[in-house]
Design an enzyme around this catalytic site. Structure first.
Site, mmCIF file in Angstrom:
data_model
loop_
_atom_site.group_PDB
_atom_site.id
_atom_site.type_symbol
_atom_site.label_atom_id
_atom_site.label_comp_id
_atom_site.label_asym_id
_atom_site.label_seq_id
_atom_site.Cartn_x
_atom_site.Cartn_y
_atom_site.Cartn_z
ATOM 1 C CG ASN A 197 -1.663 1.247 1.466
ATOM 2 O OD1 ASN A 197 -1.815 2.052 0.559
ATOM 3 N ND2 ASN A 197 -2.175 1.431 2.681
ATOM 4 C CD1 TRP A 198 3.524 1.181 -2.733
ATOM 5 C CD2 TRP A 198 3.562 2.301 -4.677
ATOM 6 N NE1 TRP A 198 4.310 0.469 -3.601
ATOM 7 C CE2 TRP A 198 4.354 1.134 -4.806
ATOM 8 C CE3 TRP A 198 3.434 3.152 -5.784
ATOM 9 C CZ2 TRP A 198 5.012 0.816 -6.000
ATOM 10 C CZ3 TRP A 198 4.099 2.829 -6.966
ATOM 11 C CH2 TRP A 198 4.880 1.685 -7.062
ATOM 12 C CD GLU A 232 -2.859 5.101 6.971
ATOM 13 O OE1 GLU A 232 -2.871 5.235 5.736
ATOM 14 O OE2 GLU A 232 -1.898 4.592 7.592
ATOM 15 C CB SER A 239 5.428 -2.246 11.777
ATOM 16 O OG SER A 239 4.933 -0.947 12.089
ATOM 17 N N GLY A 246 2.802 -1.289 4.282
ATOM 18 C CA GLY A 246 2.792 0.147 3.993
ATOM 19 C C GLY A 246 4.198 0.639 3.711
ATOM 20 N N GLY A 247 4.830 1.212 4.729
ATOM 21 C CA GLY A 247 6.145 1.856 4.583
ATOM 22 C C GLY A 247 7.178 1.043 3.820
HETATM 23 C C1 PEP Z 1 -0.698 -0.263 5.943
HETATM 24 O O1 PEP Z 1 -0.652 0.811 5.388
HETATM 25 O O2 PEP Z 1 -1.652 -1.010 5.728
HETATM 26 C C2 PEP Z 1 0.381 -0.645 6.862
HETATM 27 C C3 PEP Z 1 0.301 -1.797 7.470
HETATM 28 O O3 PEP Z 1 1.415 0.247 7.034
HETATM 29 P P1 PEP Z 1 2.858 -0.079 7.686
HETATM 30 O O4 PEP Z 1 3.373 -1.330 7.025
HETATM 31 O O5 PEP Z 1 3.701 1.125 7.352
HETATM 32 O O6 PEP Z 1 2.664 -0.256 9.158
#
Ligand code: PEP
Length: 255
Positions: A11-12, A99, A215, A236-237
C-alpha cells in the site's frame, strides 16, 4: 504451508508522483521476475493506477485501488467507482483501511456497500479490520474484529467470499514500527478464520486468505509467514522501496 496462495500487497498510501511510481514499478517488475506461486499486488495513488497498470501488463504484479466508492457513477465529486478502477487496470481494491476509518469517516456500513459494489464490478476486495490499542488493552480485540466482520460482510454470500481477502491490521501496529508478535497475529487470524467458518462453513474459511498488516519489514516477514493462518501481508512503509518490498515478496519458507 497451507494450500492458500500467498498474497503480498504493498500500500503506497499518498506517496509517489506518476514518474516516481512508474520508476518504482519498473524496478519492482525486474526485482520479482523470478516469483511464481505468490500473488504480488501494489496499490499506488489513484492518478498512478492506469500508467502503472500499463507498465506492469504481462508481469506477475497486479494493481489495486487504495479505496473506492459504492456507486457506479454520479455527482460524487472526488470519488472513483469500482468500474473505473477496473477500467484503469485494477484487479483488487483495498477497502476499510484504518486511515480511511480514522480520517475519512469510513464505517463498517460504508465498507459493506463498497465490498458489494466492488465484487459486482469484478474486483477482489482486501478488507481491512483491526483493533485500536485501547481496545486491545481493555480485552475487546475479538469483539471489535467480530463486529467489523459481521457488519462489513453483511449480505455477502459464500460464493462472493472468493472475491474477499481479509487484512488483519492492528491499528497500533500501522506505521508505528510496533509489529504484533507472531503469536498475536496468529491468534487474531485464527479467530477471524473461525468467524468466517461460523458464517460460511469450512470450505470458505479454508480458502479465504487472511493477511497481516502493521510494520511488516524484511526482518519479520519470514516469521510472520511461518504462522499457519497468515496467508500474506499488507505492507505500507516497507513497500515504498523496491529493495525492501522485493525481500518481503521473496520471504523464506521456514522449515
Ligand atoms: C498499511 O498501510 O496497511 C500498513 C500496514 O502500514 P505499515 O506497514 O507502514 O505499518
Amino acid at each position: 504451508m497451507s494450500s492458500r496462495t500467498p498474497l503480498i500487497a504493498g500500500n503506497w498510501k499518498m506517496y509517489k508522483t506518476v514518474p516516481e511510481a512508474l520508476e518504482t514499478a519498473e524496478q519492482l517488475k525486474e526485482a520479482v521476475i523470478d516469483i511464481s506461486g505468490r500473488e504480488i499486488v501494489i496499490s499506488p495513488p489513484y492518478v498512478c493506477l492506469f500508467p502503472v497498470a500499463v507498465a506492469l501488463k504481462g508481469s506477475n504484479i497486479v494493481v489495486a485501488g487504495q479505496n473506492v466508492f459504492w456507486e457506479d457513477e454520479g455527482a460524487y465529486t472526488g470519488e472513483v467507482s469500482p468500474g473505473m478502477l477496473k477500467s484503469a487496470g485494477c484487479a483488487y481494491t483495498i477497502i476499510g483501511h484504518s486511515e480511511r476509518r480514522q480520517y475519512f469517516g469510513e464505517t463498517n456500513e460504508t465498507v459493506n456497500k463498497k465490498i458489494k459494489m466492488s465484487i459486482a464490478a469484478g474486483l477482489t476486495c482486501i478488507v481491512c479490520i483491526g483493533e485500536l490499542l485501547e481496545e486491545r488493552e481493555t480485552g475487546r480485540t475479538f469483539a471489535v474484529l467480530e463486529t467489523q466482520l459481521s457488519e462489513g460482510l453483511d449480505g455477502i454470500s459464500a460464493p462472493q467470499m472468493a472475491a474477499v481477502v481479509i487484512a488483519y491490521e492492528p491499528v497500533w501496529a500501522i506505521g508505528t514500527g510496533k509489529t504484533a508478535t507472531t503469536a498475536q497475529a496468529e491468534e487474531a487470524h485464527r479467530f477471524i478464520r473461525s468467524r468466517i467458518e461460523h458464517a460460511y462453513g469450512s470450505e470458505v474459511s479454508g480458502t479465504t486468505r487472511i493477511l497481516y498488516g502493521g510494520s511488516v519489514k524484511p526482518d519479520n516477514i519470514d516469521q510472520l509467514m511461518a504462522e499457519e493462518d497468515v496467508d500474506g501481508v499488507l505492507v505500507g512503509g516497507a513497500s515504498l522501496k523496491v529493495e525492501s518490498f522485493s525481500r518481503i515478496v521473496h520471504f523464506v519458507v521456514l522449515g
